[in-house]
Scaffold this motif. Sequence first.
Motif, PDB file in Angstrom:
ATOM      1  N   ILE A  66     -12.102   4.435   0.198  1.00 29.43           N
ATOM      2  CA  ILE A  66     -13.753   4.434  -0.590  1.00 29.43           C
ATOM      3  C   ILE A  66     -13.782   3.192  -1.457  1.00 29.43           C
ATOM      4  O   ILE A  66     -14.951   2.614  -1.469  1.00 29.43           O
ATOM      5  CB  ILE A  66     -13.970   5.696  -1.162  1.00 29.43           C
ATOM      6  N   ASN A  67     -12.796   2.891  -2.244  1.00 28.83           N
ATOM      7  CA  ASN A  67     -12.724   1.868  -3.190  1.00 28.83           C
ATOM      8  C   ASN A  67     -13.105   0.370  -2.441  1.00 28.83           C
ATOM      9  O   ASN A  67     -14.012  -0.504  -2.866  1.00 28.83           O
ATOM     10  CB  ASN A  67     -11.824   1.586  -4.179  1.00 28.83           C
ATOM     11  N   ASN A  68     -12.439   0.227  -1.529  1.00 26.62           N
ATOM     12  CA  ASN A  68     -12.649  -1.014  -0.640  1.00 26.62           C
ATOM     13  C   ASN A  68     -14.109  -0.766  -0.101  1.00 26.62           C
ATOM     14  O   ASN A  68     -14.595  -2.096   0.041  1.00 26.62           O
ATOM     15  CB  ASN A  68     -11.662  -0.989   0.733  1.00 26.62           C
TER      16      ASN A  68
ATOM     17  N   GLU B 207       4.706   5.756 -12.346  1.00 26.60           N
ATOM     18  CA  GLU B 207       4.614   5.491 -10.658  1.00 26.60           C
ATOM     19  C   GLU B 207       3.940   6.550  -9.789  1.00 26.60           C
ATOM     20  O   GLU B 207       3.104   6.350  -8.937  1.00 26.60           O
ATOM     21  CB  GLU B 207       6.054   4.961 -10.171  1.00 26.60           C
ATOM     22  N   VAL B 208       4.322   7.594 -10.099  1.00 24.72           N
ATOM     23  CA  VAL B 208       3.688   8.862  -9.195  1.00 24.72           C
ATOM     24  C   VAL B 208       2.492   8.963  -9.403  1.00 24.72           C
ATOM     25  O   VAL B 208       1.710   9.334  -8.428  1.00 24.72           O
ATOM     26  CB  VAL B 208       4.748  10.059  -9.716  1.00 24.72           C
ATOM     27  N   GLU B 209       2.002   8.589 -10.792  1.00 25.40           N
ATOM     28  CA  GLU B 209       0.497   8.977 -10.844  1.00 25.40           C
ATOM     29  C   GLU B 209      -0.185   7.761 -10.143  1.00 25.40           C
ATOM     30  O   GLU B 209      -1.279   8.038  -9.618  1.00 25.40           O
ATOM     31  CB  GLU B 209       0.167   8.830 -12.596  1.00 25.40           C
ATOM     32  N   ILE B 210       0.273   6.476 -10.182  1.00 30.96           N
ATOM     33  CA  ILE B 210      -0.268   5.332  -9.604  1.00 30.96           C
ATOM     34  C   ILE B 210      -0.650   5.886  -8.134  1.00 30.96           C
ATOM     35  O   ILE B 210      -1.438   5.450  -7.490  1.00 30.96           O
ATOM     36  CB  ILE B 210       0.473   4.213  -9.856  1.00 30.96           C
ATOM     37  N   ARG B 211       0.780   5.930  -7.485  1.00 32.45           N
ATOM     38  CA  ARG B 211       0.674   6.187  -6.033  1.00 32.45           C
ATOM     39  C   ARG B 211      -0.199   7.305  -5.553  1.00 32.45           C
ATOM     40  O   ARG B 211      -0.817   7.481  -4.376  1.00 32.45           O
ATOM     41  CB  ARG B 211       2.127   6.479  -5.566  1.00 32.45           C
ATOM     42  N   ALA B 212      -0.456   8.409  -6.612  1.00 31.56           N
ATOM     43  CA  ALA B 212      -1.220   9.745  -6.044  1.00 31.56           C
ATOM     44  C   ALA B 212      -2.762   9.021  -5.897  1.00 31.56           C
ATOM     45  O   ALA B 212      -3.458   9.729  -5.337  1.00 31.56           O
ATOM     46  CB  ALA B 212      -1.307  10.520  -7.266  1.00 31.56           C
ATOM     47  N   GLY B 213      -3.147   7.923  -6.601  1.00 29.17           N
ATOM     48  CA  GLY B 213      -4.369   7.308  -6.637  1.00 29.17           C
ATOM     49  C   GLY B 213      -4.803   6.640  -5.046  1.00 29.17           C
ATOM     50  O   GLY B 213      -5.647   6.324  -4.846  1.00 29.17           O
ATOM     51  N   ASN B 214      -3.668   6.313  -4.232  1.00 29.11           N
ATOM     52  CA  ASN B 214      -3.854   5.704  -3.057  1.00 29.11           C
ATOM     53  C   ASN B 214      -4.880   6.515  -2.275  1.00 29.11           C
ATOM     54  O   ASN B 214      -5.507   5.676  -1.312  1.00 29.11           O
ATOM     55  CB  ASN B 214      -2.488   5.880  -2.306  1.00 29.11           C
TER      56      ASN B 214
ATOM     57  N   PHE C 291     -10.721  -2.985  -7.032  1.00 29.75           N
ATOM     58  CA  PHE C 291     -11.539  -2.648  -5.858  1.00 29.75           C
ATOM     59  C   PHE C 291     -10.925  -3.094  -4.551  1.00 29.75           C
ATOM     60  O   PHE C 291     -10.807  -2.353  -3.628  1.00 29.75           O
ATOM     61  CB  PHE C 291     -12.761  -3.227  -5.711  1.00 29.75           C
ATOM     62  N   GLU C 292     -10.166  -4.312  -4.494  1.00 29.98           N
ATOM     63  CA  GLU C 292      -9.438  -4.696  -3.609  1.00 29.98           C
ATOM     64  C   GLU C 292      -7.916  -4.247  -3.218  1.00 29.98           C
ATOM     65  O   GLU C 292      -7.599  -4.666  -2.142  1.00 29.98           O
ATOM     66  CB  GLU C 292      -9.356  -6.349  -3.707  1.00 29.98           C
ATOM     67  N   ALA C 293      -7.818  -3.431  -4.125  1.00 31.52           N
ATOM     68  CA  ALA C 293      -6.179  -2.709  -3.709  1.00 31.52           C
ATOM     69  C   ALA C 293      -6.000  -2.245  -2.555  1.00 31.52           C
ATOM     70  O   ALA C 293      -6.992  -1.653  -1.667  1.00 31.52           O
ATOM     71  CB  ALA C 293      -5.881  -1.614  -4.823  1.00 31.52           C
ATOM     72  N   THR C 294      -5.066  -2.446  -1.885  1.00 36.27           N
ATOM     73  CA  THR C 294      -4.437  -1.900  -0.521  1.00 36.27           C
ATOM     74  C   THR C 294      -3.122  -1.122  -0.962  1.00 36.27           C
ATOM     75  O   THR C 294      -2.573  -1.240  -1.983  1.00 36.27           O
ATOM     76  CB  THR C 294      -4.358  -2.834   0.573  1.00 36.27           C
ATOM     77  N   ALA C 295      -2.842  -0.231   0.127  1.00 34.31           N
ATOM     78  CA  ALA C 295      -1.616   0.671  -0.261  1.00 34.31           C
ATOM     79  C   ALA C 295      -0.160  -0.334  -0.450  1.00 34.31           C
ATOM     80  O   ALA C 295       0.438  -0.204  -1.192  1.00 34.31           O
ATOM     81  CB  ALA C 295      -1.196   1.587   0.906  1.00 34.31           C
ATOM     82  N   ALA C 296      -0.398  -1.424   0.429  1.00 34.50           N
ATOM     83  CA  ALA C 296       0.571  -2.423   0.302  1.00 34.50           C
ATOM     84  C   ALA C 296       0.740  -3.139  -1.000  1.00 34.50           C
ATOM     85  O   ALA C 296       1.780  -3.594  -1.684  1.00 34.50           O
ATOM     86  CB  ALA C 296       0.503  -3.468   1.400  1.00 34.50           C
ATOM     87  N   SER C 297      -0.720  -3.553  -1.268  1.00 37.82           N
ATOM     88  CA  SER C 297      -0.645  -4.429  -2.698  1.00 37.82           C
ATOM     89  C   SER C 297      -0.298  -3.253  -4.073  1.00 37.82           C
ATOM     90  O   SER C 297       0.232  -3.964  -4.788  1.00 37.82           O
ATOM     91  CB  SER C 297      -2.178  -4.950  -2.879  1.00 37.82           C
ATOM     92  N   VAL C 298      -0.529  -2.364  -4.060  1.00 35.83           N
ATOM     93  CA  VAL C 298      -0.284  -1.129  -4.944  1.00 35.83           C
ATOM     94  C   VAL C 298       1.441  -1.256  -4.993  1.00 35.83           C
ATOM     95  O   VAL C 298       1.986  -1.107  -5.978  1.00 35.83           O
ATOM     96  CB  VAL C 298      -0.685   0.065  -4.974  1.00 35.83           C
ATOM     97  N   ALA C 299       1.811  -0.999  -4.063  1.00 35.99           N
ATOM     98  CA  ALA C 299       3.475  -0.809  -3.767  1.00 35.99           C
ATOM     99  C   ALA C 299       4.111  -2.291  -4.321  1.00 35.99           C
ATOM    100  O   ALA C 299       5.035  -2.128  -4.950  1.00 35.99           O
ATOM    101  CB  ALA C 299       3.864  -0.811  -2.418  1.00 35.99           C
ATOM    102  N   GLY C 300       3.587  -3.404  -4.094  1.00 36.48           N
ATOM    103  CA  GLY C 300       3.962  -4.447  -4.675  1.00 36.48           C
ATOM    104  C   GLY C 300       3.819  -4.626  -6.165  1.00 36.48           C
ATOM    105  O   GLY C 300       4.718  -5.088  -6.698  1.00 36.48           O
ATOM    106  N   MET C 301       2.699  -4.102  -6.473  1.00 42.87           N
ATOM    107  CA  MET C 301       2.583  -4.221  -7.880  1.00 42.87           C
ATOM    108  C   MET C 301       3.389  -3.201  -8.528  1.00 42.87           C
ATOM    109  O   MET C 301       3.997  -3.948  -9.924  1.00 42.87           O
ATOM    110  CB  MET C 301       1.049  -3.827  -8.300  1.00 42.87           C
ATOM    111  N   ILE C 302       3.805  -2.318  -8.132  1.00 40.99           N
ATOM    112  CA  ILE C 302       4.823  -1.337  -8.821  1.00 40.99           C
ATOM    113  C   ILE C 302       6.105  -1.972  -8.692  1.00 40.99           C
ATOM    114  O   ILE C 302       6.831  -2.065  -9.625  1.00 40.99           O
ATOM    115  CB  ILE C 302       4.931   0.149  -7.946  1.00 40.99           C
ATOM    116  N   GLU C 303       6.536  -2.605  -7.317  1.00 39.12           N
ATOM    117  CA  GLU C 303       7.761  -3.128  -7.336  1.00 39.12           C
ATOM    118  C   GLU C 303       7.937  -4.186  -8.146  1.00 39.12           C
ATOM    119  O   GLU C 303       9.171  -4.333  -9.005  1.00 39.12           O
ATOM    120  CB  GLU C 303       7.902  -3.537  -5.880  1.00 39.12           C
TER     121      GLU C 303
END
Length: 62
Positions: free
Chosen positions: A46-48, A34-41, A7-19
Amino acid sequence: MGLQFHFEATAASVAGMIEHGRDELIADTYIQREVEIRAGNGHIAINNQLMYTLLDRMEKLI
Protein backbone atom coordinates in the motif's frame (compact mmCIF):
# COMPACT_ATOMS: atom_id res chain seq x y z
CA MET A 1 6.93 18.13 1.09
CA GLY A 2 8.67 15.98 3.66
CA LEU A 3 7.84 12.37 4.38
CA GLN A 4 9.23 10.62 7.43
CA PHE A 5 9.36 7.08 6.12
CA HIS A 6 10.42 5.29 2.99
CA PHE A 7 7.54 4.97 0.52
CA GLU A 8 9.91 3.23 -1.87
CA ALA A 9 10.75 0.34 0.50
CA THR A 10 10.49 -3.23 -0.66
CA ALA A 11 10.87 -6.40 1.38
CA ALA A 12 14.34 -6.80 -0.13
CA SER A 13 15.40 -3.22 0.65
CA VAL A 14 14.14 -3.52 4.24
CA ALA A 15 16.11 -6.75 4.64
CA GLY A 16 19.17 -4.99 3.22
CA MET A 17 18.80 -2.04 5.59
CA ILE A 18 18.55 -4.44 8.53
CA GLU A 19 21.54 -6.46 7.38
CA HIS A 20 23.77 -3.46 6.71
CA GLY A 21 22.65 -1.49 9.75
CA ARG A 22 22.35 -4.32 12.23
CA ASP A 23 24.98 -2.77 14.53
CA GLU A 24 22.73 0.30 14.85
CA LEU A 25 19.71 -1.71 16.02
CA ILE A 26 20.36 -1.09 19.70
CA ALA A 27 17.84 -1.00 22.51
CA ASP A 28 16.79 2.65 22.73
CA THR A 29 13.64 4.74 22.93
CA TYR A 30 13.31 5.58 19.23
CA ILE A 31 14.94 2.54 17.64
CA GLN A 32 12.78 -0.35 16.52
CA ARG A 33 13.89 -3.92 17.02
CA GLU A 34 14.40 -6.07 13.93
CA VAL A 35 11.21 -8.02 14.61
CA GLU A 36 9.23 -4.76 14.77
CA ILE A 37 10.73 -3.54 11.52
CA ARG A 38 9.96 -6.80 9.73
CA ALA A 39 6.42 -6.78 11.13
CA GLY A 40 5.80 -3.64 9.05
CA ASN A 41 6.45 -5.49 5.77
CA GLY A 42 2.69 -5.94 5.44
CA HIS A 43 2.43 -2.19 4.72
CA ILE A 44 4.86 -2.20 1.81
CA ALA A 45 2.39 -2.78 -1.04
CA ILE A 46 0.00 0.00 0.00
CA ASN A 47 2.90 2.38 0.70
CA ASN A 48 4.29 1.72 -2.77
CA GLN A 49 0.85 2.39 -4.29
CA LEU A 50 0.54 5.62 -2.30
CA MET A 51 3.97 6.68 -3.53
CA TYR A 52 3.00 6.12 -7.17
CA THR A 53 -0.28 7.99 -6.66
CA LEU A 54 1.51 10.90 -5.01
CA LEU A 55 4.16 11.09 -7.71
CA ASP A 56 1.55 10.86 -10.50
CA ARG A 57 -0.42 13.71 -8.96
CA MET A 58 2.71 15.83 -8.47
CA GLU A 59 3.68 15.22 -12.10
CA LYS A 60 0.34 16.61 -13.23
CA LEU A 61 1.09 19.84 -11.37
CA ILE A 62 4.24 20.60 -13.36
